[in-house]
Motif scaffolding. Structure first.
Motif, PDB file in Angstrom:
ATOM      1  N   GLU A   1      22.480 -36.506  24.332  1.00 50.10           N
ATOM      2  CA  GLU A   1      23.857 -37.021  24.249  1.00 50.10           C
ATOM      3  C   GLU A   1      23.912 -38.533  24.435  1.00 50.10           C
ATOM      4  OE1 GLU A   1      26.991 -35.024  24.350  1.00 50.10           O
ATOM      5  OE2 GLU A   1      25.722 -33.411  23.635  1.00 50.10           O
ATOM      6  N   PRO A  57      22.982 -42.005  26.955  1.00 48.75           N
ATOM      7  CA  PRO A  57      23.182 -42.277  28.384  1.00 48.75           C
ATOM      8  C   PRO A  57      24.588 -41.917  28.818  1.00 48.75           C
ATOM      9  CG  PRO A  57      23.132 -44.318  27.115  1.00 48.75           C
ATOM     10  CD  PRO A  57      22.714 -43.214  26.188  1.00 48.75           C
ATOM     11  N   CYS A  58      24.718 -41.554  30.113  1.00 42.34           N
ATOM     12  CA  CYS A  58      26.004 -41.114  30.661  1.00 42.34           C
ATOM     13  C   CYS A  58      26.949 -42.274  30.908  1.00 42.34           C
ATOM     14  CB  CYS A  58      25.798 -40.370  31.979  1.00 42.34           C
ATOM     15  SG  CYS A  58      25.011 -38.787  31.783  1.00 42.34           S
ATOM     16  N   SER A  59      26.956 -43.308  30.083  1.00 46.11           N
ATOM     17  CA  SER A  59      27.939 -44.368  30.292  1.00 46.11           C
ATOM     18  C   SER A  59      29.192 -43.980  29.522  1.00 46.11           C
ATOM     19  CB  SER A  59      27.398 -45.715  29.842  1.00 46.11           C
ATOM     20  OG  SER A  59      27.088 -45.704  28.485  1.00 46.11           O
ATOM     21  N   LEU A  60      30.265 -43.800  30.275  1.00 44.38           N
ATOM     22  CA  LEU A  60      31.487 -43.240  29.704  1.00 44.38           C
ATOM     23  C   LEU A  60      32.195 -44.222  28.796  1.00 44.38           C
ATOM     24  CD1 LEU A  60      32.636 -41.546  32.990  1.00 44.38           C
ATOM     25  CD2 LEU A  60      31.838 -40.375  30.942  1.00 44.38           C
ATOM     26  N   ASP A  70      31.386 -48.053  26.551  1.00 48.95           N
ATOM     27  CA  ASP A  70      30.282 -48.874  26.063  1.00 48.95           C
ATOM     28  C   ASP A  70      30.034 -50.100  26.932  1.00 48.95           C
ATOM     29  OD1 ASP A  70      29.589 -47.247  23.969  1.00 48.95           O
ATOM     30  OD2 ASP A  70      30.986 -48.186  22.569  1.00 48.95           O
ATOM     31  N   ASP A 117      34.786 -50.740  36.347  1.00 49.73           N
ATOM     32  CA  ASP A 117      34.143 -50.385  37.602  1.00 49.73           C
ATOM     33  C   ASP A 117      34.275 -48.895  37.882  1.00 49.73           C
ATOM     34  OD1 ASP A 117      33.778 -53.073  37.705  1.00 49.73           O
ATOM     35  OD2 ASP A 117      35.181 -53.458  39.333  1.00 49.73           O
ATOM     36  N   VAL A 118      35.478 -48.367  37.619  1.00 49.71           N
ATOM     37  CA  VAL A 118      35.711 -46.946  37.868  1.00 49.71           C
ATOM     38  C   VAL A 118      34.820 -46.090  36.963  1.00 49.71           C
ATOM     39  CG1 VAL A 118      37.402 -45.088  37.733  1.00 49.71           C
ATOM     40  CG2 VAL A 118      38.076 -47.322  38.623  1.00 49.71           C
ATOM     41  N   TRP A 119      34.781 -46.430  35.690  1.00 48.73           N
ATOM     42  CA  TRP A 119      33.954 -45.663  34.750  1.00 48.73           C
ATOM     43  C   TRP A 119      32.485 -45.758  35.109  1.00 48.73           C
ATOM     44  CZ3 TRP A 119      37.174 -42.531  33.317  1.00 48.73           C
ATOM     45  CH2 TRP A 119      38.390 -42.837  32.715  1.00 48.73           C
ATOM     46  N   ILE A 150      31.208 -46.171  38.180  1.00 51.67           N
ATOM     47  CA  ILE A 150      30.955 -45.322  39.344  1.00 51.67           C
ATOM     48  C   ILE A 150      30.906 -43.858  38.927  1.00 51.67           C
ATOM     49  CG2 ILE A 150      31.831 -44.549  41.574  1.00 51.67           C
ATOM     50  CD1 ILE A 150      33.222 -47.290  41.824  1.00 51.67           C
ATOM     51  N   LEU A 151      31.871 -43.465  38.101  1.00 53.24           N
ATOM     52  CA  LEU A 151      31.914 -42.059  37.682  1.00 53.24           C
ATOM     53  C   LEU A 151      30.657 -41.701  36.886  1.00 53.24           C
ATOM     54  CD1 LEU A 151      33.191 -39.326  37.420  1.00 53.24           C
ATOM     55  CD2 LEU A 151      34.641 -40.197  35.583  1.00 53.24           C
ATOM     56  N   ILE A 206      28.019 -38.683  37.775  1.00 52.38           N
ATOM     57  CA  ILE A 206      27.611 -37.640  36.838  1.00 52.38           C
ATOM     58  C   ILE A 206      26.095 -37.605  36.736  1.00 52.38           C
ATOM     59  CG2 ILE A 206      27.658 -36.945  34.412  1.00 52.38           C
ATOM     60  CD1 ILE A 206      30.495 -38.113  34.264  1.00 52.38           C
TER      61      ILE A 206
END
Lengths: 148, 148
Positions: free
Chosen positions: B85, B87-90, B92, B110-112, B114-115, B119
């Motif tokens: 899938e 990398p888990c970077s929500l 770009d 910053d929030v994305w 951390i999340l 994950i």
DNA sequence: ACTAATCCTATTATTTTTATAGGAAATAGT
DNA sequence: ACTATTTCCTATAAAAATAATAGGATTAGT
């Protein structure tokens, strides 16, 4: 596993609205669009969705604009993202058991379900007021850095 | 925010491979496809990706098939999902700062970020052997339930 | 040589995403 | 009443991603 522009723009717009509409006066979509660097026409759709989800309130006509439907500390990030991106179920079978035959026996479903819950909990931990405050602190930090 | 069929099928296939290839004997893709109810042709692509990511090893020709490249307890869910899938970077801008101008000041980034980390940590907490064990326990549970 | 497996490349259909466009409806001020 | 300015609604469309399918090339055991 990406957040779409709807979620990204929408969240930024909501923070903008919480910051600039704090006094209770409605905020023009055109202003939010300008500040956030997003097409006004596209934001219209996003705010249509937010409106139907009961997160914002619209005033039409001249001197119209948008208001938050609730207090900034009563609107969680989860509500916003759920409205714009759909529920945080990472696979369809979590919210709809008919989506897959193997629901009863499949272990991966359990994992996706737990992870979805974790994500929900995380997003529930942030409200609009949290983000506005963080945003303010970050801006101040930058100013200090700049002056040093 | 959904897991695509590549990630879903791929993970199930890897668990299948871990379970049926435990003895060290290669497993046919056709068998995995049959057991998992997925098109063999589609699984070929997925295993091509898994192969390039160094997660599986292929033996060609007759009596060929696939093997895990590492021990099941050394392959985390994160590696599998990252391979299939991305990398888990929500968003770009987390992995590529050039993706957005506002990177320095934007609080949502910053929030994305951390999340995304959360994950990753979650997925790192599960290995293939964890899932095979859980799968076994679940099957046994079902059998017991069935007999009552 | 034959068979059965993986490998590689191209193609395609479908769906989702990311918008844009045009006008309708509402409302405040003149 | 009229105008200007705002949100609202529906349709359209381009682009990208997803989800496959197809056909043959390559490899290796018998």
């Amino acid at each position: 596993m990406k957040i779409s522009t709807k979620g990204r723009y929408g969240l930024r717009a909501m923070i903008d609205l919480a910051a600039y509409g704090a006094a209770g006066n409605p905020v023009f979509l055109s202003d939010i669009a300008k500040r956030q660097g997003v097409s006004e026409k596209y934001l219209e759709h996003i705010f249509g969705t937010l409106n139907k989800a009961g997160l914002v309130k619209a005033l039409r006509g001249r001197k119209g604009g948008y208001l938050l439907q609730k207090q900034p500390d009563e609107i969680s990030l989860k509500e916003i993202i759920a409205a714009l991106e759909g529920p945080c179920s990472l696979v369809d079978c979590v919210s709809d058991v008919k989506a897959c035959q193997k629901v009863e026996t499949c272990i991966t479903r359990d994992v996706w379900k737990i992870l979805g819950k974790k994500i929900e909990e995380f997003l529930n931990g942030y409200t609009l007021s949290t983000l506005v405050r963080m945003q303010g602190e970050k801006a101040r930090q930058d100013t200090i850095m700049y002056h040093i």
